[in-house]
Design an enzyme around this catalytic site. Structure first.
Site, PDB file in Angstrom:
ATOM      1  CE1 TYR A 266       9.982 -16.241   5.482  1.00  0.00           C
ATOM      2  CE2 TYR A 266       8.770 -14.187   5.397  1.00  0.00           C
ATOM      3  CZ  TYR A 266       9.892 -14.932   5.082  1.00  0.00           C
ATOM      4  OH  TYR A 266      10.910 -14.368   4.343  1.00  0.00           O
ATOM      5  CD  GLN A 267      -0.087 -20.653   9.499  1.00  0.00           C
ATOM      6  OE1 GLN A 267      -0.280 -19.531   9.935  1.00  0.00           O
ATOM      7  NE2 GLN A 267      -0.913 -21.643   9.772  1.00  0.00           N
ATOM      8  NE  ARG A 268       5.071 -19.743   1.269  1.00  0.00           N
ATOM      9  CZ  ARG A 268       6.340 -19.515   0.939  1.00  0.00           C
ATOM     10  NH1 ARG A 268       7.079 -20.452   0.378  1.00  0.00           N
ATOM     11  NH2 ARG A 268       6.903 -18.346   1.201  1.00  0.00           N
ATOM     12  CG  HIS A 420      10.351 -12.328   8.103  1.00  0.00           C
ATOM     13  ND1 HIS A 420      11.044 -11.823   7.029  1.00  0.00           N
ATOM     14  CD2 HIS A 420      10.943 -13.511   8.412  1.00  0.00           C
ATOM     15  CE1 HIS A 420      12.015 -12.662   6.695  1.00  0.00           C
ATOM     16  NE2 HIS A 420      11.982 -13.684   7.515  1.00  0.00           N
ATOM     17  CG  HIS A 422       5.401  -5.307   7.173  1.00  0.00           C
ATOM     18  ND1 HIS A 422       4.954  -5.054   5.891  1.00  0.00           N
ATOM     19  CD2 HIS A 422       6.514  -6.069   7.025  1.00  0.00           C
ATOM     20  CE1 HIS A 422       5.762  -5.640   5.014  1.00  0.00           C
ATOM     21  NE2 HIS A 422       6.714  -6.268   5.692  1.00  0.00           N
ATOM     22  CG  ASP A 440      -0.009  -5.045   3.437  1.00  0.00           C
ATOM     23  OD1 ASP A 440       1.133  -5.341   3.001  1.00  0.00           O
ATOM     24  OD2 ASP A 440      -0.206  -4.712   4.612  1.00  0.00           O
ATOM     25  CG  HIS A 471       1.325  -1.332   6.383  1.00  0.00           C
ATOM     26  ND1 HIS A 471       2.621  -0.888   6.556  1.00  0.00           N
ATOM     27  CD2 HIS A 471       1.422  -2.625   5.989  1.00  0.00           C
ATOM     28  CE1 HIS A 471       3.462  -1.877   6.288  1.00  0.00           C
ATOM     29  NE2 HIS A 471       2.757  -2.937   5.938  1.00  0.00           N
ATOM     30  CD  GLU A 671     -18.198  -0.196 -27.610  1.00  0.00           C
ATOM     31  OE1 GLU A 671     -19.169   0.486 -27.989  1.00  0.00           O
ATOM     32  OE2 GLU A 671     -17.191  -0.416 -28.308  1.00  0.00           O
TER      33      GLU A 671
END
Length: 754
Positions: A266-268, A420, A422, A440, A471, A671
């Site tokens: 969410y920073q993005r 948002h 967890h 995660d 987690h 192999e």
């Protein structure tokens, strides 16, 4: 790049050396312009002229312009389509309105870069259709669970639409007749700004990414329409007292290190409105010095976001979709704008990997610098990113060795992350060899996929993805941290105790006292290299305490295919039972489990040509449960992923300790198999008065030990731990020993890597 987000303006201070005098000769003309003036204010006319004349001289800029031209040509050929909104995310009307905003922005940009009036006319015609439609709209028919928008199912998307479209409108506004300009001003942008602010004050005044988009949309609209009242409302909230709005969001959502409360994903997403509205402020109200606000925290936020990634993808902290990374369009804008301010050549290496630039002065500056070979590698380094507005509400600890594609251990000691967030205090993930090794789940969501409930968060996001068992952290009595109440979690942040980096050891430690009533735990994770080990290993030490006898579960979610199970198990072949009934346990199939026994165990898996051995034990007998996600999932909303759960029953105090070792190589093409066996023979735990030591016995007989104080934050306390032929002494929070006994000098307690 014509962004799916917005097109930004130029940042004057950083562009003088890139764009030249003609591009900045009238930089602040719009600020003093009369009310009726319609000249562009997000990128000035003079700057557009300079880009039109010189843009194609920079290959990356020219490539972006050519791609945008092709995309817009297809949109124009398709014809104007402004449907009455009815569909949720992923549906036809939803996607068409998104495309229209992008088309308006693209058309405005290409009009300025080429001078071809047909682009301006196309944007005008689209906007006039919206001027007819928007006044007729009420709440979106598919709106549910969120603040319903008008064009889209949630107000958030309406805000994003405005941020896109107003940039394109700004570029063509001075080409319109007074009558058309008034219709679009009043019936589209002013009406949408009123809806987002005065008519939706609860959403607008939140401290949340939804509100960030709303204030950016209203503020940018205010600048384009020459409406200072809208700008003030965006900056200070609808009450105009500074208790909400853009400045308050900068104050509360970012830590002093630039870490964003909801996590990197969410920073993005929030980065775009933060950076782009700040860009508009810098241009039109330069006296605010917005990019220096809070010691330049918006500039720091871009660096923090890049550091919060591995292999080009963001760490999946809180609600996060795993395939979002550094090439996301929001970060393209962020990199370009921050480079224009700082001329930091490390950012150019990220821009080169993104393979895109903005069609704006910042993008041109980046394209020129790339063409001149000015890029330097971005240093992905061990980093402690403090959380909370004051930097005292937890932290994200990032340990790294061997460069960008080497090893990265991320310990989540952050605060909750609002809705948002967890329930996973002191959890961790581990990357190696370019892969997610200890994983995660991220979010249970298929963004904009109509078949998956329109792309919204699925029910399993709450019932599985957010739950503690999903987690890599401690679960007490099969309940999630804070009882699954995120608002309670907001009040209770972990306490970071230690972060230190030396040449061969990196270590982080934190305590969580109140995730459960009457129970707490602390955890230390370390990344250590050793000459006899091909790759660095992870040591994990978790100490739990409870007022009453409890069930302690410690899950480890991993990626790869199991090679060897180093303990006796009872396999569930005919039936596949479920681990529990609630709090995420109902989504775990139990494939096999051991008896409750003492002693160490091992689990080995193979991932992308490398073997991983997890060697683990505990202070009391435990069961080892091999599980897989996906139970009680009739709509197939969950991925099937493996997990190991250590279970200890009936104890008040518990210590779990383990080591994860990467080793060997499997090459299916040639192999051959090399180094498939672990190079560690044994793991032991010694407990002393106020300290613990984890000892590894390596193949060949050498030892590697890590001493950790009960309170690693105390730098001057003496410790002595002995037993089973070992004898260790040290001062401070931690010490490393490469022998069976020793007196270690004081180790660094807290140091950010250079």
């Amino acid at each position: 790049m014509i962004r799916n987000v917005v097109l930004s303006s130029a940042l004057v201070g950083g562009l003088l050396s890139f764009v030249g005098p003609v591009a900045v000769s009238c930089v602040h003309a719009a600020t003093q312009a009369p009310v009726g003036d319609a000249a562009p204010v997000l990128v000035t006319a003079a700057e557009w002229q300079a880009l039109a004349a010189r843009g194609k001289s920079a290959p990356a800029f020219a490539k972006e312009q050519a791609a945008t031209t092709r995309t817009l040509a297809a949109m124009i050929q398709h014809g104007i389509d402004v449907p009455v909104p009815k569909d949720p995310g992923g549906g036809y009307t939803h996607e068409q309105h998104k495309r229209n905003a992008q088309a308006i922005e693209a058309a405005g940009t290409l009009y300025r870069l080429t001078g071809e009036k047909r682009y301006a006319d196309y944007a005008r015609d689209l906007l006039l259709r919206y001027a007819e439609l928007y006044p007729t709209l009420g709440p979106h028919p598919a709106g549910h669970g969120e603040v319903p928008g008008r064009l889209f199912w949630q107000t958030l998307n309406d805000s994003v639409w405005v941020v896109n479209a107003v940039a394109g409108y700004d570029a063509i506004r001075d080409t319109l007749t007074a009558a058309d300009r008034k219709r679009i001003d009043d019936n589209v942008f002013r009406a949408m700004a009123r809806f987002m602010s005065d008519q939706s004050p609860d959403n607008f005044n939140k401290i949340h990414n939804h509100a960030t988009w709303a204030v950016a949309a209203v503020g940018m609209t205010g600048y384009v329409l020459r409406d200072p009242a809208l700008v003030e409302k965006a900056l200070k909230g609808t009450r105009l007292d500074g208790s909400a709005g853009f400045l308050k969001q900068i104050d509360q959502l970012f830590s002093p290190d630039g870490y964003y409360e909801e996590g990197p994903y969410y920073q993005r997403y929030a980065l775009a409105p933060f950076i782009l509205f700040a860009d508009a402020i810098e241009r039109n109200d330069p006296q605010r010095h917005i990019f220096q606000y809070r010691d330049g925290v918006l500039l720091k936020a871009v660096d923090a976001l890049v550091q919060s990634s591995y292999g080009g993808y963001f760490f999946p902290i809180n609600d996060a979709i795993l395939d979002k990374g550094l090439d996301t369009e929001e970060l393209v804008a962020g990199i370009d704008i921050v480079y224009a301010h700082t001329a930091d050549p490390r950012l150019l290496s990220i821009a080169r990997e993104q393979k895109r630039v903005m069609l704006a002065p910042e993008g041109f500056a980046v394209a020129q610098a790339l063409a001149a070979g000015k890029a330097k590698p971005f240093e992905f380094k061990p980093t402690l990113l403090r959380d909370g507005a004051n930097g005292k509400e937890g932290a994200l600890a990032i340990l790294r060795m061997n460069g960008a594609d080497g090893q990265a251990l991320v310990m989540k000691n952050t605060r909750q992350g609002m809705g948002h967030g967890h329930f996973d205090k002191l959890s961790w993930v581990f990357y190696d060899n370019g892969q997610r090794v200890v994983t995660d789940y991220g979010a249970a969501r298929f963004l904009n996929v109509e078949a998956k409930q329109g792309g919204i968060y699925l029910p399993e996001n709450n019932s599985w993805a957010k739950q503690t068992i999903a987690h890599n952290t401690l679960v007490v009595n099969e309940t999630s941290h804070f009882g699954g109440d995120w608002k309670l979690g907001e009040e209770r942040a972990p306490t970071p105790l230690l972060f230190a980096v030396t040449d061969d050891t990196q270590i982080a430690s934190a305590r969580m006292d109140n995730a459960y009533d009457g129970a707490g735990f602390d955890r230390t994770l370390a990344l250590l290299s050793h000459p006899d080990l091909v790759h660095p290993v992870v040591i994990d030490l978790l100490r739990a305490r409870s007022a009453k006898p409890a069930r302690f579960d410690l899950p480890l979610h991993f990626g790869g295919h199991i090679m060897q199970v180093g303990f006796e198990t009872e396999h569930n072949v005919a039936d596949r039972p479920v681990l529990g009934k609630a709090n995420g346990y109902q989504h775990l199939w139990v494939d096999a489990q051991s008896a409750s026994e003492a002693g160490e165990r091992t689990l080995e898996w193979l991932q992308d040509g490398r073997f991983y051995t997890y060697r683990f034990a505990a202070s009391a007998p435990t069961r080892a449960i091999l599980a897989e996600s996906g139970a009680n999932d009739p709509q197939f909303n969950l991925r099937r992923e493996p997990a190991l759960v250590q279970r200890m029953d009936g104890q008040r105090d518990a210590t779990f300790f383990g080591v994860l070792e990467p080793h060997g190589e499997y090459n299916g093409t040639a192999e051959y198999v090399r180094g498939a066996n672990s190079h560690i023979d044994k793991i032991e735990h010694l407990q002393g008065d106020g300290a613990d030591v984890v000892v590894l016995t390596l193949a060949g007989g050498k030892t590697l030990a890590l001493g950790v104080a009960a309170d690693p934050s105390q730098a001057d306390t003496e410790h002595h731990v002995q037993g089973s032929g070992y004898d260790y002494r040290w001062r401070g929070g931690w010490a490393r020993f490469d022998t069976k006994s020793g007196n270690a000098p004081a180790a660094p307690q807290k140091r950010k890597a250079p």
